[in-house]
Write an enzyme that holds these catalytic residues in place. Structure first.
Site, mmCIF file in Angstrom:
data_model
loop_
_atom_site.group_PDB
_atom_site.id
_atom_site.type_symbol
_atom_site.label_atom_id
_atom_site.label_comp_id
_atom_site.label_asym_id
_atom_site.label_seq_id
_atom_site.Cartn_x
_atom_site.Cartn_y
_atom_site.Cartn_z
ATOM 1 N N GLY A 1 2.080 9.437 -0.582
ATOM 2 C CA GLY A 1 2.038 9.686 -2.021
ATOM 3 C C GLY A 1 3.219 8.994 -2.694
ATOM 4 N N SER B 1 3.942 5.447 4.609
ATOM 5 C CA SER B 1 4.034 5.154 3.184
ATOM 6 C C SER B 1 5.160 5.995 2.583
ATOM 7 C CB SER B 1 2.681 5.404 2.529
ATOM 8 O OG SER B 1 2.614 4.854 1.242
ATOM 9 N N TRP B 2 4.887 6.805 1.546
ATOM 10 C CA TRP B 2 5.927 7.700 1.034
ATOM 11 C C TRP B 2 6.439 8.613 2.143
ATOM 12 C CZ3 TRP B 2 9.652 9.543 -1.792
ATOM 13 C CH2 TRP B 2 9.910 10.923 -1.813
ATOM 14 N N ASP C 1 -0.968 -5.357 4.361
ATOM 15 C CA ASP C 1 -0.680 -4.199 3.508
ATOM 16 C C ASP C 1 -0.310 -4.686 2.109
ATOM 17 O OD1 ASP C 1 0.382 -1.906 2.276
ATOM 18 O OD2 ASP C 1 1.279 -1.186 4.138
ATOM 19 N N HIS D 1 -2.989 -1.059 4.645
ATOM 20 C CA HIS D 1 -2.006 0.011 4.496
ATOM 21 C C HIS D 1 -2.420 1.313 5.171
ATOM 22 C CE1 HIS D 1 1.255 2.231 2.600
ATOM 23 N NE2 HIS D 1 0.385 3.110 2.115
#
Length: 364
Positions: free
Chosen positions: A58, A133-134, A308, A340
């Site tokens: 996120g 990711s986050w 990505d 990604h």
């Protein structure tokens, strides 16, 4: 023509190494007051196994049972949880509105929540911290704050969150798009996803496209005074969510956008992301590189898709270069022929292989 087989070819599908394990336990943990925040958590695998703290992406995403399939259920005790304002955690942006859900919702708060969840689940000593990711950002921030609690960091799709990283994803050629929609005037993910980019920008007026993130944030912060304003706010949230959801896959599945096209998920995802992005992720500039010695002392495994477009490979490259300058090589650094999403086959299999090849964790 039917392109469904092509679209499915990049997904993990039936190629998982491990079957879906049953949920062993779940609950809500109160982590704050005024407003009260309760985070939702689940456990999978071996209750006596090596603990793994799974950090979703996120900001604003959520966990799903399939996320436990990266891990050998006989070896690992896997903890999934929804971060503040997300998924089944309360208050949720979709059900309670952004006022309560975004209050006391910062990176420092999330780090504190991980500590409280550790204590609640009686996890002592070091644990594996797994984030994409986050989730990779939060994993590194957590490791800097609590290095003794990190046996290893398993990071997928490195997200450093620098201004240029966000501009690549959200700004691109937006300022000149009206006059020249296919002009390559700046680097950005729009180059490979022109149709999805047009949808993202068409929510905004030409003037608003000068700062895409700020303009979307203004829409999300608006208290709708009419049905039209409420409809625009919802359209903006779903469009924001779909932009990242679709381009996370090397081969987008336009016909099946999954949770990213669902109104409740989109509201949480878009508003929390915009909240964090407007505040530089609540992480000081250069924080990871200023504390690279702390990170370098922890075994780090990196999996990053070559294609990505949400978090380009340059972000992993910058981190790896900094680790090497600090005198440490990542234990493993796998560049896959994928995009990604952790659910793309090569990423999922690489992450599972990393966990299967991990040296046994000796616990006190």
């Amino acid at each position: 023509m039917d392109f469904s087989r092509l679209q499915a070819s990049s997904k993990i599908g039936d190629a998982w190494v491990y079957p879906q394990p049953p949920c062993l336990n779940f609950g809500w943990l109160e982590v704050d007051v005024d407003p009260a925040h309760r985070i939702y958590w689940e456990e999978y695998g071996n209750p006596a196994g090596e603990p793994v703290m799974f950090l979703h992406g996120g900001p604003g995403g959520a966990c799903a049972p399939a996320m436990a399939r990266f891990f050998d259920p006989l070896r690992y005790r896997v903890v999934l949880f929804d971060q503040r304002g997300c998924g089944k955690s309360e208050p949720n942006v979709a059900s309670a509105g952004p006022g309560a859900a975004l209050a006391k919702n910062t990176t420092a708060n999330l780090i504190g929540d991980i500590e409280k969840l550790r204590d609640h689940l009686a996890i002592t000593g070091a644990m594996h911290v797994f984030g994409g990711s986050w989730g990779s950002t939060l994993a590194m921030a957590y490791a800097i704050a609590h290095p003794a609690h990190c046996a290893s960091l398993i990071l997928r799709g490195i997200f450093l969150g620098a201004p240029e990283d966000l501009d690549y994803l959200y700004q691109g050629n937006a300022a000149t798009w009206q006059a020249n929609p296919y002009g390559l005037t700046a680097p950005g993910a729009y180059i490979k996803y022109p149709g999805e980019w047009a949808a993202l920008l068409n929510v905004l007026t030409p003037a608003e496209r000068g700062d895409v993130m700020a303009s979307y944030k203004a829409i999300f912060d608006m208290v709708p005074a009419s049905a039209a304003e409420k409809a625009r706010q919802m359209e903006a949230a779903v469009t924001w969510s779909l932009w990242e959801g679709v381009i996370s896959n090397m081969i987008p599945e336009a016909a099946d956008t999954g949770k990213f096209g669902e109104a409740d998920f989109a509201l949480c995802f878009a508003q929390i992301e915009a909240h964090y992005f407007a505040n530089s992720l609540f992480i000081p500039a250069g924080h990871f590189f200023d504390n690279i010695a702390t990170l370098a002392a922890i075994p780090i495994h990196i999996v990053h898709g070559r294609f990505d477009e949400v978090c380009p490979l340059t972000q992993a490259s910058r981190l790896v270069e900094a680790l090497r300058a600090a005198g440490t090589e990542p234990v493993s650094y796998v560049v896959t022929n994928a995009g990604h999403s952790a659910m793309e086959r090569e990423n999922a299999l690489a992450l599972t292989a990393v966990m299967d090849g991990m040296a046994p964790l000796v616990r006190a």
